[in-house]
Design a protein around this motif. Structure first.
Motif, PDB file in Angstrom:
ATOM      1  N   GLY A 233       0.468  -1.198   0.429  1.00 26.46           N
ATOM      2  CA  GLY A 233       0.320  -0.236  -0.293  1.00 26.46           C
ATOM      3  C   GLY A 233       1.182   0.933   0.439  1.00 26.46           C
ATOM      4  O   GLY A 233       1.974   1.281   0.337  1.00 26.46           O
ATOM      5  N   GLY A 234       0.946   2.843  -0.711  1.00 21.50           N
ATOM      6  CA  GLY A 234       0.873   3.651   0.400  1.00 21.50           C
ATOM      7  C   GLY A 234       1.725   3.782  -1.752  1.00 21.50           C
ATOM      8  O   GLY A 234       2.427   4.609  -0.965  1.00 21.50           O
ATOM      9  N   THR A 235       1.370   3.332  -2.821  1.00 21.76           N
ATOM     10  CA  THR A 235       2.370   3.473  -3.715  1.00 21.76           C
ATOM     11  C   THR A 235       2.584   5.003  -4.576  1.00 21.76           C
ATOM     12  O   THR A 235       3.644   5.512  -4.719  1.00 21.76           O
ATOM     13  CB  THR A 235       1.766   2.453  -4.627  1.00 21.76           C
ATOM     14  N   ALA A 236       1.536   4.914  -4.194  1.00 19.25           N
ATOM     15  CA  ALA A 236       1.519   6.730  -4.478  1.00 19.25           C
ATOM     16  C   ALA A 236       2.011   7.624  -3.906  1.00 19.25           C
ATOM     17  O   ALA A 236       2.435   8.869  -4.200  1.00 19.25           O
ATOM     18  CB  ALA A 236      -0.156   7.003  -4.140  1.00 19.25           C
ATOM     19  N   ASN A 237       2.517   7.451  -2.697  1.00 21.02           N
ATOM     20  CA  ASN A 237       3.627   8.160  -1.513  1.00 21.02           C
ATOM     21  C   ASN A 237       5.098   8.429  -2.832  1.00 21.02           C
ATOM     22  O   ASN A 237       6.033   9.044  -2.677  1.00 21.02           O
ATOM     23  CB  ASN A 237       3.777   7.241  -0.541  1.00 21.02           C
ATOM     24  N   LEU A 238       5.418   7.961  -3.230  1.00 24.63           N
ATOM     25  CA  LEU A 238       6.196   7.770  -4.485  1.00 24.63           C
ATOM     26  C   LEU A 238       6.403   8.807  -5.072  1.00 24.63           C
ATOM     27  O   LEU A 238       7.620   9.567  -5.925  1.00 24.63           O
ATOM     28  CB  LEU A 238       6.395   6.306  -5.160  1.00 24.63           C
ATOM     29  N   THR A 239       5.433   9.421  -5.306  1.00 28.52           N
ATOM     30  CA  THR A 239       4.912  10.618  -6.460  1.00 28.52           C
ATOM     31  C   THR A 239       5.955  11.651  -6.122  1.00 28.52           C
ATOM     32  O   THR A 239       6.073  13.039  -6.639  1.00 28.52           O
ATOM     33  CB  THR A 239       3.595  10.636  -7.030  1.00 28.52           C
ATOM     34  N   ARG A 240       5.121  12.233  -4.534  1.00 27.71           N
ATOM     35  CA  ARG A 240       6.194  12.850  -3.687  1.00 27.71           C
ATOM     36  C   ARG A 240       7.948  12.617  -4.050  1.00 27.71           C
ATOM     37  O   ARG A 240       8.055  13.735  -3.447  1.00 27.71           O
ATOM     38  CB  ARG A 240       5.851  12.859  -2.161  1.00 27.71           C
ATOM     39  N   PHE A 241       8.176  12.110  -4.525  1.00 25.33           N
ATOM     40  CA  PHE A 241       9.564  12.145  -4.141  1.00 25.33           C
ATOM     41  C   PHE A 241      10.338  11.700  -5.381  1.00 25.33           C
ATOM     42  O   PHE A 241      11.648  11.683  -5.451  1.00 25.33           O
ATOM     43  CB  PHE A 241      10.155  10.671  -3.317  1.00 25.33           C
ATOM     44  N   GLY A 242       9.329  12.586  -6.731  1.00 25.00           N
ATOM     45  CA  GLY A 242       9.727  12.048  -7.868  1.00 25.00           C
ATOM     46  C   GLY A 242      11.137  12.286  -8.189  1.00 25.00           C
ATOM     47  O   GLY A 242      12.286  11.941  -9.400  1.00 25.00           O
ATOM     48  N   HIS A 243      11.716  13.962  -7.696  1.00 22.54           N
ATOM     49  CA  HIS A 243      13.512  14.168  -8.174  1.00 22.54           C
ATOM     50  C   HIS A 243      14.792  13.317  -7.654  1.00 22.54           C
ATOM     51  O   HIS A 243      15.275  13.480  -7.734  1.00 22.54           O
ATOM     52  CB  HIS A 243      13.548  15.842  -7.704  1.00 22.54           C
ATOM     53  N   ASP A 244      13.702  12.418  -6.654  1.00 21.25           N
ATOM     54  CA  ASP A 244      14.689  11.528  -5.820  1.00 21.25           C
ATOM     55  C   ASP A 244      15.486  10.010  -6.857  1.00 21.25           C
ATOM     56  O   ASP A 244      16.346   9.415  -6.678  1.00 21.25           O
ATOM     57  CB  ASP A 244      14.140  10.880  -4.535  1.00 21.25           C
TER      58      ASP A 244
END
Length: 338
Positions: A233-244
């Motif tokens: 769960g929480g895969t969408a959280n990765l979109t907050r770290f696009g520049h990482d």
């Protein structure tokens, strides 16, 4: 070996970079941290850290950022596990206490981990091979058909319908249920085959075929290959770290879709302690830009499965390690009481 001062400088760089998302310069370090030395000395220390591969310069005239090697040293030597506050612990307990069964426990754990760490949460279901039999229930569905229900110490429930070779009376079924539980209740799955191998001999000749069929179904349930299940769960959280992520987030998302990859990431459940794999320590190429923090959970002090989070290497390691460990402890308590 790095000097204590250079370790302090590295710690400050990691903390600032995780907090600000910006490369860190020597001037900012001396302003934000009580390092007790001049900016020139900090610049020399940063140059030494860069030469040894602990930090890197992403582009010219910029500050420095930690490398995988730098994060590794930070986690191993510099990062204590950040304890959860009393309100945070109460919130975890209240959220998990409402669970009605094992599926609900796992689903709530995934949601909770994703929320408090703001990373991708992965929770493995308790493994049958590491479980103990709590109870075996046998229910008559028809004269020659029985429902077998296996309940484990972790709250996992497995159901199978058994077609018997001959009708089996209620008295015989009750006798089999009692004899079976007297032998296997509270015993490890690995011990069950030897505990029941002579059980058919305790029954009348005409019932032995049915008893053997029921036992065969039970043993098949104990050793099924498809037992390794997990929830993410929480895969969408990765979109907050696009520049990482250096090029694109796509390889990470593709890796997270592969259950075998995730099970390998979590590692063996026998290792109950907090494990941190950073960047290229993850064998799967698609996850070379991520870190994985995992820990075993279970009842009675023995790990029966793993849970953890996946996020960018620029991660709040002390906070994430503390959250993962705290959630695992509460899940273990729920399983012990269920």
């Amino acid at each position: 070996m790095l000097s204590e001062r250079r370790l302090q400088v590295l710690r400050a760089i990691v903390q600032d970079y995780v907090g600000t998302e910006e490369p860190v310069g020597s001037k900012a370090l001396t302003e934000r941290h009580s390092l007790g030395v001049s900016p020139a000395t900090v610049r020399n220390d940063m140059a030494a850290l860069e030469d040894e591969g602990y930090i890197a310069q992403p582009h010219t005239s910029a500050g420095r950022i930690p490398t995988d090697k730098g994060y590794r040293l930070f986690v191993d030597k510099l990062a204590g596990v950040k304890p959860m506050t009393a309100p945070e612990r109460r919130a975890i307990q209240n959220f998990l206490d409402g669970a009605v069964d094992l599926d609900d426990v796992v689903a709530r754990t995934v949601r909770l981990l994703a929320q408090i760490t703001r990373q991708v949460a992965v929770v493995q279901y308790p493994s049958l091979t590491r479980s103990t039999v709590r109870h075996v229930e046998l229910l008559s569905l028809a004269p020659a058909r029985v429902m077998l229900v296996l309940i484990t110490d972790t709250g996992r429930v497995e159901q199978r319908v058994v077609d018997c070779p001959a009708p089996f009376g209620d008295a015989s079924l009750a006798d089999l249920r009692a004899r079976l539980n007297s032998r296997v209740a509270n015993r490890r799955f690995a011990d069950v085959p030897s505990l029941v191998e002579d059980l058919p001999e305790a029954f009348e000749h005409e019932d032995r075929g049915t008893v053997s069929t029921v036992l065969s179904t039970l043993l098949e349930t104990l050793v099924e290959e498809n037992e390794e299940r997990l929830m993410i769960g929480g895969t969408a959280n990765l979109t907050r770290f696009g520049h990482d992520f250096p090029l694109t987030i796509r390889p990470v998302l593709e890796a997270l879709e592969e259950q075998v990859v995730l099970l390998k990431l979590l590692g063996e459940a026998q290792d109950p302690g907090v494990t941190v794999r950073i960047g290229h320590e993850n064998a799967h190429e698609g996850l070379n830009s991520t870190s994985v923090v995992s820990v075993g959970y279970g009842s009675g002090g023995e790990a029966v499965a793993k849970l953890g989070v996946v996020g960018p290497t620029r991660m709040d390691y002390p906070g994430t390690m503390g959250a993962v460990r705290a959630v695992a402890r509460y899940v273990g308590q729920i399983l012990a009481e269920s």
